[in-house]
Design a protein around this motif. Structure first.
Motif, PDB file in Angstrom:
ATOM      1  N   SER A 112       0.856  -1.189   0.000  1.00  0.00           N
ATOM      2  CA  SER A 112       0.000   0.000   0.000  1.00  0.00           C
ATOM      3  C   SER A 112       0.894   1.242   0.000  1.00  0.00           C
ATOM      4  CB  SER A 112      -0.871   0.003   1.254  1.00  0.00           C
ATOM      5  OG  SER A 112      -0.039   0.136   2.412  1.00  0.00           O
ATOM      6  N   ASP A 113       0.298   2.387  -0.275  1.00  0.00           N
ATOM      7  CA  ASP A 113       1.058   3.640  -0.197  1.00  0.00           C
ATOM      8  C   ASP A 113       1.598   3.841   1.212  1.00  0.00           C
ATOM      9  OD1 ASP A 113       0.654   4.162  -2.867  1.00  0.00           O
ATOM     10  OD2 ASP A 113      -0.912   5.664  -2.542  1.00  0.00           O
ATOM     11  N   GLU A 114       0.830   3.433   2.196  1.00  0.00           N
ATOM     12  CA  GLU A 114       1.280   3.567   3.585  1.00  0.00           C
ATOM     13  C   GLU A 114       2.526   2.730   3.824  1.00  0.00           C
ATOM     14  OE1 GLU A 114      -1.983   2.825   2.733  1.00  0.00           O
ATOM     15  OE2 GLU A 114      -2.727   4.866   3.100  1.00  0.00           O
ATOM     16  N   LYS A 115       2.513   1.496   3.298  1.00  0.00           N
ATOM     17  CA  LYS A 115       3.676   0.607   3.446  1.00  0.00           C
ATOM     18  C   LYS A 115       4.895   1.208   2.746  1.00  0.00           C
ATOM     19  CE  LYS A 115       5.527  -3.408   4.575  1.00  0.00           C
ATOM     20  NZ  LYS A 115       5.690  -3.800   5.976  1.00  0.00           N
ATOM     21  N   LEU A 116       4.710   1.748   1.547  1.00  0.00           N
ATOM     22  CA  LEU A 116       5.822   2.350   0.806  1.00  0.00           C
ATOM     23  C   LEU A 116       6.452   3.504   1.574  1.00  0.00           C
ATOM     24  CD1 LEU A 116       4.362   2.365  -2.812  1.00  0.00           C
ATOM     25  CD2 LEU A 116       6.186   0.888  -1.916  1.00  0.00           C
ATOM     26  N   ASN A 117       5.683   4.165   2.415  1.00  0.00           N
ATOM     27  CA  ASN A 117       6.194   5.298   3.192  1.00  0.00           C
ATOM     28  C   ASN A 117       6.735   4.904   4.559  1.00  0.00           C
ATOM     29  OD1 ASN A 117       5.791   7.470   1.342  1.00  0.00           O
ATOM     30  ND2 ASN A 117       3.597   7.204   1.648  1.00  0.00           N
ATOM     31  N   GLU A 118       6.632   3.620   4.910  1.00  0.00           N
ATOM     32  CA  GLU A 118       7.179   3.145   6.188  1.00  0.00           C
ATOM     33  C   GLU A 118       8.707   3.062   6.124  1.00  0.00           C
ATOM     34  OE1 GLU A 118       5.557  -0.633   7.384  1.00  0.00           O
ATOM     35  OE2 GLU A 118       3.501   0.162   7.413  1.00  0.00           O
ATOM     36  N   ILE A 119       9.318   3.091   7.299  1.00  0.00           N
ATOM     37  CA  ILE A 119      10.772   2.914   7.404  1.00  0.00           C
ATOM     38  C   ILE A 119      11.116   1.481   7.020  1.00  0.00           C
ATOM     39  CG2 ILE A 119      12.726   2.849   9.020  1.00  0.00           C
ATOM     40  CD1 ILE A 119      11.749   5.676   8.293  1.00  0.00           C
ATOM     41  N   PHE A 120      12.153   1.348   6.221  1.00  0.00           N
ATOM     42  CA  PHE A 120      12.609   0.059   5.725  1.00  0.00           C
ATOM     43  C   PHE A 120      13.723  -0.472   6.622  1.00  0.00           C
ATOM     44  CE2 PHE A 120      15.545  -2.463   3.191  1.00  0.00           C
ATOM     45  CZ  PHE A 120      14.703  -3.315   2.516  1.00  0.00           C
ATOM     46  N   ASP A 122      15.584  -0.226   8.946  1.00  0.00           N
ATOM     47  CA  ASP A 122      16.257   0.672   9.890  1.00  0.00           C
ATOM     48  C   ASP A 122      16.112   2.085   9.346  1.00  0.00           C
ATOM     49  OD1 ASP A 122      18.365   2.255  11.166  1.00  0.00           O
ATOM     50  OD2 ASP A 122      19.179   0.352  11.874  1.00  0.00           O
ATOM     51  N   GLU A 123      15.954   3.021  10.231  1.00  0.00           N
ATOM     52  CA  GLU A 123      15.739   4.414   9.819  1.00  0.00           C
ATOM     53  C   GLU A 123      16.821   4.929   8.873  1.00  0.00           C
ATOM     54  OE1 GLU A 123      14.574   8.595  12.003  1.00  0.00           O
ATOM     55  OE2 GLU A 123      14.313   6.705  13.097  1.00  0.00           O
ATOM     56  N   LYS A 124      18.049   4.451   9.033  1.00  0.00           N
ATOM     57  CA  LYS A 124      19.148   4.924   8.187  1.00  0.00           C
ATOM     58  C   LYS A 124      18.941   4.575   6.717  1.00  0.00           C
ATOM     59  CE  LYS A 124      22.124   0.920   9.066  1.00  0.00           C
ATOM     60  NZ  LYS A 124      23.343   0.460   9.718  1.00  0.00           N
ATOM     61  N   TYR A 125      18.076   3.575   6.415  1.00  0.00           N
ATOM     62  CA  TYR A 125      17.828   3.171   5.039  1.00  0.00           C
ATOM     63  C   TYR A 125      16.682   3.930   4.384  1.00  0.00           C
ATOM     64  CZ  TYR A 125      20.785  -0.786   6.303  1.00  0.00           C
ATOM     65  OH  TYR A 125      21.823  -1.574   6.735  1.00  0.00           O
ATOM     66  N   GLY A 126      15.945   4.690   5.159  1.00  0.00           N
ATOM     67  CA  GLY A 126      14.818   5.421   4.594  1.00  0.00           C
ATOM     68  C   GLY A 126      13.594   4.533   4.453  1.00  0.00           C
ATOM     69  N   THR A 127      12.755   4.863   3.491  1.00  0.00           N
ATOM     70  CA  THR A 127      11.471   4.188   3.332  1.00  0.00           C
ATOM     71  C   THR A 127      11.566   2.986   2.388  1.00  0.00           C
ATOM     72  OG1 THR A 127      10.849   5.548   1.440  1.00  0.00           O
ATOM     73  CG2 THR A 127      10.254   6.382   3.646  1.00  0.00           C
ATOM     74  N   TYR A 128      10.507   2.211   2.383  1.00  0.00           N
ATOM     75  CA  TYR A 128      10.397   1.113   1.419  1.00  0.00           C
ATOM     76  C   TYR A 128      10.514   1.654  -0.001  1.00  0.00           C
ATOM     77  CZ  TYR A 128       9.044  -2.698   4.572  1.00  0.00           C
ATOM     78  OH  TYR A 128       9.040  -3.688   5.518  1.00  0.00           O
ATOM     79  N   GLN A 129       9.795   2.741  -0.287  1.00  0.00           N
ATOM     80  CA  GLN A 129       9.822   3.288  -1.642  1.00  0.00           C
ATOM     81  C   GLN A 129      11.229   3.698  -2.044  1.00  0.00           C
ATOM     82  OE1 GLN A 129       6.730   6.023  -2.706  1.00  0.00           O
ATOM     83  NE2 GLN A 129       7.809   6.699  -4.544  1.00  0.00           N
TER      84      GLN A 129
END
Length: 156
Positions: A112-120, A122-129
């Motif tokens: 989902s768009d929400e999942k794509l915007n979640e942290i991947f 570890d925070e240092k890696y940014g989001t799923y997207q």
């Protein structure tokens, strides 16, 4: 079209079936390379087989993360693989790449768009997207290298 579908389409373009950016893709580029050409060393450059393994290593590792939540891939292992000494071994590597690529694309489509915007991971890696887009860029980078290596090893 939802963002995850667009990302999955872009991923499939570089790996499986597109021609828009590079006028080729991994599947097409690797289809007419024999195992001798794939393993032919050119100076200090990586071989086509090594680059194929490298890309597959990260795609498979991210698929594993999507399934388990555990990020277990490490740069130091991304070029560590058994030698390719036969057409069968080369075929196995290519098919693994294509199968993992489709699996990865299906994971992307499910987000989902929400999942794509979640942290991947570890925070240092940014989001799923961000990480999915990074994988697409990483694949295009190595597709360019493979295209050049094909020309340099065309005699095999």
């Amino acid at each position: 079209m939802k963002t995850s579908s667009q990302l999955a389409e872009r991923f499939r373009e570089v790996l499986l079936d597109g021609k828009w950016i590079a006028n080729t893709n991994f599947k097409e580029s690797l289809s007419n390379i024999n195992w001798q050409q794939a393993t032919q060393k050119t100076g200090s450059l990586n071989t086509i087989a090594a680059l194929t393994f490298h890309v597959n290593y990260y795609i498979a590792g991210l698929c594993n993360f999507f399934e388990s939540g555990k990020l277990e891939i490490h740069d130091k292992y991304s070029f560590t693989f058994a030698p390719i000494n036969s057409a069968e071994a080369w075929d196995v590597l290519r098919e693994s790449l294509f199968e993992n690529s489709e699996k990865f694309a299906k994971f992307i489509e499910s987000f989902s768009d929400e999942k794509l915007n979640e942290i991947f991971a570890d925070e240092k890696y940014g989001t799923y997207q961000r990480n999915i887009e990074g994988m697409i860029e990483h694949c295009y980078y190595h597709l360019g290298q493979i295209s050049l290596l094909k020309k340099l090893t065309a005699d095999y």
